[in-house]
Scaffold this motif. Structure first.
Motif, PDB file in Angstrom:
ATOM      1  N   GLU A   1     -84.248  31.258 -24.799  1.00 58.70           N
ATOM      2  CA  GLU A   1     -83.944  31.475 -23.253  1.00 58.70           C
ATOM      3  C   GLU A   1     -82.840  31.959 -22.680  1.00 58.70           C
ATOM      4  OE1 GLU A   1     -86.656  28.673 -21.343  1.00 58.70           O
ATOM      5  OE2 GLU A   1     -88.170  28.949 -22.736  1.00 58.70           O
ATOM      6  N   GLY A   2     -81.716  32.058 -23.570  1.00 58.45           N
ATOM      7  CA  GLY A   2     -80.559  32.209 -23.008  1.00 58.45           C
ATOM      8  C   GLY A   2     -79.589  31.038 -22.801  1.00 58.45           C
ATOM      9  N   PHE A   3     -80.080  29.850 -23.148  1.00 58.01           N
ATOM     10  CA  PHE A   3     -78.935  28.647 -23.065  1.00 58.01           C
ATOM     11  C   PHE A   3     -78.015  28.515 -24.329  1.00 58.01           C
ATOM     12  CE2 PHE A   3     -82.627  27.878 -20.256  1.00 58.01           C
ATOM     13  CZ  PHE A   3     -81.901  27.416 -19.126  1.00 58.01           C
ATOM     14  N   VAL A   4     -76.913  28.730 -24.192  1.00 57.65           N
ATOM     15  CA  VAL A   4     -75.826  28.719 -25.314  1.00 57.65           C
ATOM     16  C   VAL A   4     -74.697  27.756 -25.111  1.00 57.65           C
ATOM     17  CG1 VAL A   4     -74.379  30.147 -26.770  1.00 57.65           C
ATOM     18  CG2 VAL A   4     -76.648  31.220 -25.930  1.00 57.65           C
ATOM     19  N   THR A   5     -74.460  27.024 -25.817  1.00 56.84           N
ATOM     20  CA  THR A   5     -73.330  26.030 -25.399  1.00 56.84           C
ATOM     21  C   THR A   5     -72.273  26.095 -26.593  1.00 56.84           C
ATOM     22  OG1 THR A   5     -74.343  24.199 -26.693  1.00 56.84           O
ATOM     23  CG2 THR A   5     -75.049  24.432 -24.343  1.00 56.84           C
ATOM     24  N   ALA A   6     -71.134  25.565 -26.014  1.00 51.17           N
ATOM     25  CA  ALA A   6     -69.939  25.297 -26.765  1.00 51.17           C
ATOM     26  C   ALA A   6     -69.001  24.270 -26.216  1.00 51.17           C
ATOM     27  CB  ALA A   6     -69.019  26.645 -27.071  1.00 51.17           C
ATOM     28  N   SER A   7     -68.161  23.666 -26.936  1.00 54.58           N
ATOM     29  CA  SER A   7     -67.269  22.843 -26.398  1.00 54.58           C
ATOM     30  C   SER A   7     -65.781  22.844 -27.304  1.00 54.58           C
ATOM     31  CB  SER A   7     -68.000  21.322 -26.309  1.00 54.58           C
ATOM     32  OG  SER A   7     -68.191  20.735 -27.483  1.00 54.58           O
ATOM     33  N   VAL A   8     -64.896  22.458 -26.659  1.00 53.77           N
ATOM     34  CA  VAL A   8     -63.511  22.362 -27.183  1.00 53.77           C
ATOM     35  C   VAL A   8     -63.125  20.972 -26.789  1.00 53.77           C
ATOM     36  CG1 VAL A   8     -63.276  24.890 -27.228  1.00 53.77           C
ATOM     37  CG2 VAL A   8     -62.164  23.207 -25.285  1.00 53.77           C
ATOM     38  N   VAL A   9     -62.059  20.607 -27.478  1.00 52.38           N
ATOM     39  CA  VAL A   9     -61.027  19.240 -27.281  1.00 52.38           C
ATOM     40  C   VAL A   9     -59.903  19.988 -26.655  1.00 52.38           C
ATOM     41  CG1 VAL A   9     -59.688  17.275 -27.878  1.00 52.38           C
ATOM     42  CG2 VAL A   9     -62.300  17.825 -28.892  1.00 52.38           C
ATOM     43  N   ASP A  10     -59.576  19.748 -25.435  1.00 50.36           N
ATOM     44  CA  ASP A  10     -58.341  20.247 -24.893  1.00 50.36           C
ATOM     45  C   ASP A  10     -56.916  19.447 -25.481  1.00 50.36           C
ATOM     46  OD1 ASP A  10     -57.551  17.789 -23.474  1.00 50.36           O
ATOM     47  OD2 ASP A  10     -58.379  18.496 -21.489  1.00 50.36           O
ATOM     48  N   PRO A  11     -55.973  20.286 -25.222  1.00 51.06           N
ATOM     49  CA  PRO A  11     -54.474  19.483 -25.997  1.00 51.06           C
ATOM     50  C   PRO A  11     -54.421  17.964 -25.389  1.00 51.06           C
ATOM     51  CG  PRO A  11     -54.307  21.736 -25.158  1.00 51.06           C
ATOM     52  CD  PRO A  11     -55.344  21.408 -24.685  1.00 51.06           C
ATOM     53  N   PHE A  12     -55.539  17.513 -24.507  1.00 53.43           N
ATOM     54  CA  PHE A  12     -55.020  16.039 -23.847  1.00 53.43           C
ATOM     55  C   PHE A  12     -55.962  15.266 -24.424  1.00 53.43           C
ATOM     56  CE2 PHE A  12     -53.554  19.849 -21.521  1.00 53.43           C
ATOM     57  CZ  PHE A  12     -52.295  19.720 -21.663  1.00 53.43           C
ATOM     58  N   GLY A  13     -56.862  15.663 -25.175  1.00 53.82           N
ATOM     59  CA  GLY A  13     -57.762  14.906 -25.675  1.00 53.82           C
ATOM     60  C   GLY A  13     -59.366  14.824 -25.183  1.00 53.82           C
ATOM     61  N   ASN A  14     -59.497  15.651 -24.293  1.00 56.73           N
ATOM     62  CA  ASN A  14     -60.883  15.694 -23.471  1.00 56.73           C
ATOM     63  C   ASN A  14     -61.702  16.717 -23.959  1.00 56.73           C
ATOM     64  OD1 ASN A  14     -59.913  13.787 -20.887  1.00 56.73           O
ATOM     65  ND2 ASN A  14     -58.452  15.432 -21.073  1.00 56.73           N
ATOM     66  N   VAL A  15     -63.138  16.318 -23.824  1.00 52.76           N
ATOM     67  CA  VAL A  15     -63.894  17.393 -24.250  1.00 52.76           C
ATOM     68  C   VAL A  15     -64.526  18.449 -23.003  1.00 52.76           C
ATOM     69  CG1 VAL A  15     -66.170  17.925 -25.149  1.00 52.76           C
ATOM     70  CG2 VAL A  15     -64.901  15.813 -26.170  1.00 52.76           C
TER      71      VAL A  15
ATOM     72  N   PRO B   1     -78.659  30.333 -18.011  1.00 46.85           N
ATOM     73  CA  PRO B   1     -79.610  31.275 -17.008  1.00 46.85           C
ATOM     74  C   PRO B   1     -80.308  30.649 -15.737  1.00 46.85           C
ATOM     75  CG  PRO B   1     -80.463  31.454 -19.299  1.00 46.85           C
ATOM     76  CD  PRO B   1     -79.498  30.354 -19.389  1.00 46.85           C
ATOM     77  N   HIS B   2     -80.489  29.170 -15.650  1.00 45.45           N
ATOM     78  CA  HIS B   2     -80.822  28.367 -14.869  1.00 45.45           C
ATOM     79  C   HIS B   2     -79.841  28.179 -13.528  1.00 45.45           C
ATOM     80  CE1 HIS B   2     -82.761  25.205 -12.284  1.00 45.45           C
ATOM     81  NE2 HIS B   2     -81.411  24.397 -12.387  1.00 45.45           N
ATOM     82  N   TYR B   3     -78.349  28.110 -14.173  1.00 46.96           N
ATOM     83  CA  TYR B   3     -77.358  27.992 -13.065  1.00 46.96           C
ATOM     84  C   TYR B   3     -77.443  29.514 -12.240  1.00 46.96           C
ATOM     85  CZ  TYR B   3     -72.750  27.806 -10.946  1.00 46.96           C
ATOM     86  OH  TYR B   3     -71.537  28.018 -10.065  1.00 46.96           O
ATOM     87  N   LEU B   4     -77.515  30.490 -13.008  1.00 46.00           N
ATOM     88  CA  LEU B   4     -77.391  31.648 -12.241  1.00 46.00           C
ATOM     89  C   LEU B   4     -78.637  32.042 -11.502  1.00 46.00           C
ATOM     90  CD1 LEU B   4     -76.198  34.060 -15.253  1.00 46.00           C
ATOM     91  CD2 LEU B   4     -74.957  33.214 -13.210  1.00 46.00           C
ATOM     92  N   ASP B   5     -79.741  31.274 -11.642  1.00 48.88           N
ATOM     93  CA  ASP B   5     -81.116  31.551 -10.840  1.00 48.88           C
ATOM     94  C   ASP B   5     -80.743  30.755  -9.679  1.00 48.88           C
ATOM     95  OD1 ASP B   5     -82.327  33.066 -12.647  1.00 48.88           O
ATOM     96  OD2 ASP B   5     -83.626  31.414 -13.590  1.00 48.88           O
ATOM     97  N   VAL B   6     -80.231  29.488  -9.865  1.00 44.49           N
ATOM     98  CA  VAL B   6     -79.920  28.611  -8.216  1.00 44.49           C
ATOM     99  C   VAL B   6     -78.936  29.330  -7.690  1.00 44.49           C
ATOM    100  CG1 VAL B   6     -78.958  26.342  -7.925  1.00 44.49           C
ATOM    101  CG2 VAL B   6     -80.575  26.404  -9.612  1.00 44.49           C
ATOM    102  N   LEU B   7     -77.741  30.071  -8.347  1.00 46.01           N
ATOM    103  CA  LEU B   7     -76.882  30.667  -7.683  1.00 46.01           C
ATOM    104  C   LEU B   7     -77.372  31.795  -6.861  1.00 46.01           C
ATOM    105  CD1 LEU B   7     -73.978  30.640  -7.014  1.00 46.01           C
ATOM    106  CD2 LEU B   7     -73.686  32.174  -9.016  1.00 46.01           C
ATOM    107  N   SER B   8     -78.116  32.639  -7.312  1.00 45.01           N
ATOM    108  CA  SER B   8     -78.722  33.620  -6.719  1.00 45.01           C
ATOM    109  C   SER B   8     -79.785  33.342  -5.521  1.00 45.01           C
ATOM    110  CB  SER B   8     -79.337  34.718  -7.734  1.00 45.01           C
ATOM    111  OG  SER B   8     -80.366  34.026  -8.018  1.00 45.01           O
ATOM    112  N   SER B   9     -80.591  32.130  -5.592  1.00 44.69           N
ATOM    113  CA  SER B   9     -81.320  31.797  -4.553  1.00 44.69           C
ATOM    114  C   SER B   9     -80.552  31.083  -3.493  1.00 44.69           C
ATOM    115  CB  SER B   9     -82.392  30.990  -5.465  1.00 44.69           C
ATOM    116  OG  SER B   9     -81.823  29.629  -5.499  1.00 44.69           O
TER     117      SER B   9
END
Length: 140
Positions: A107-121, A128-136
């Motif tokens: 359904e178009g939900f795709v994630t990724a994550s990184v650790v920044d140079p300061f140790g935070n994820v 797609p849900h975010y875009l639906d809420v934004l457009s509404s």
């Protein structure tokens, strides 16, 4: 009572000034708030970002609750328009892969994550849900 919405995301850094500069470059905007610590160095900075001007603060790690300073726990994912390009840019800026680009269903939900140079994820995703809420929520 229920959760009403994201209010502030806090990140930790040993060097708040360096973390603020890194995020300012990534986000393309400067922090709007800075609070110095007793030694005059930045102890807290804050950005307002995204469609809803969400707050993201960077706090000096010396004020963190006790415990190991390792990436882990909950991951907040920010919706981005171009996930591949965003992940490539984060890695080019010195972040390291935490979770590779991962589709979740068809359904178009795709994630990724990184650790920044300061140790935070830092989680990023296509949502797609975010875009639906934004457009509404925008006037026609």
């Amino acid at each position: 009572m229920s959760l009403r919405g994201f209010a502030t995301l806090t990140l930790w850094a040993d060097d708040v000034a360096a973390a603020t500069a890194w995020y300012a470059e990534f986000l393309g905007t400067e922090a709007y708030f800075l609070r110095p610590g007793p030694d005059g160095r930045p102890a807290y900075t804050e950005f307002r970002i995204g469609d809803y001007q969400a707050e993201m603060g960077i706090i000096d790690r010396r004020y963190a609750p006790p415990g190991p300073a390792v990436p882990g726990g909950a991951v907040m994912h920010w919706h981005v328009d171009d996930l591949d390009a965003t992940v490539r840019r984060l890695l080019a800026m010195g972040a390291t892969e935490h979770q590779p680009i991962t589709p979740h269903g068809d359904e178009g939900f795709v994630t990724a994550s990184v650790v920044d140079p300061f140790g935070n994820v830092l989680g990023v995703m296509n949502n797609p849900h975010y875009l639906d809420v934004l457009s509404s929520s925008k006037p026609a």
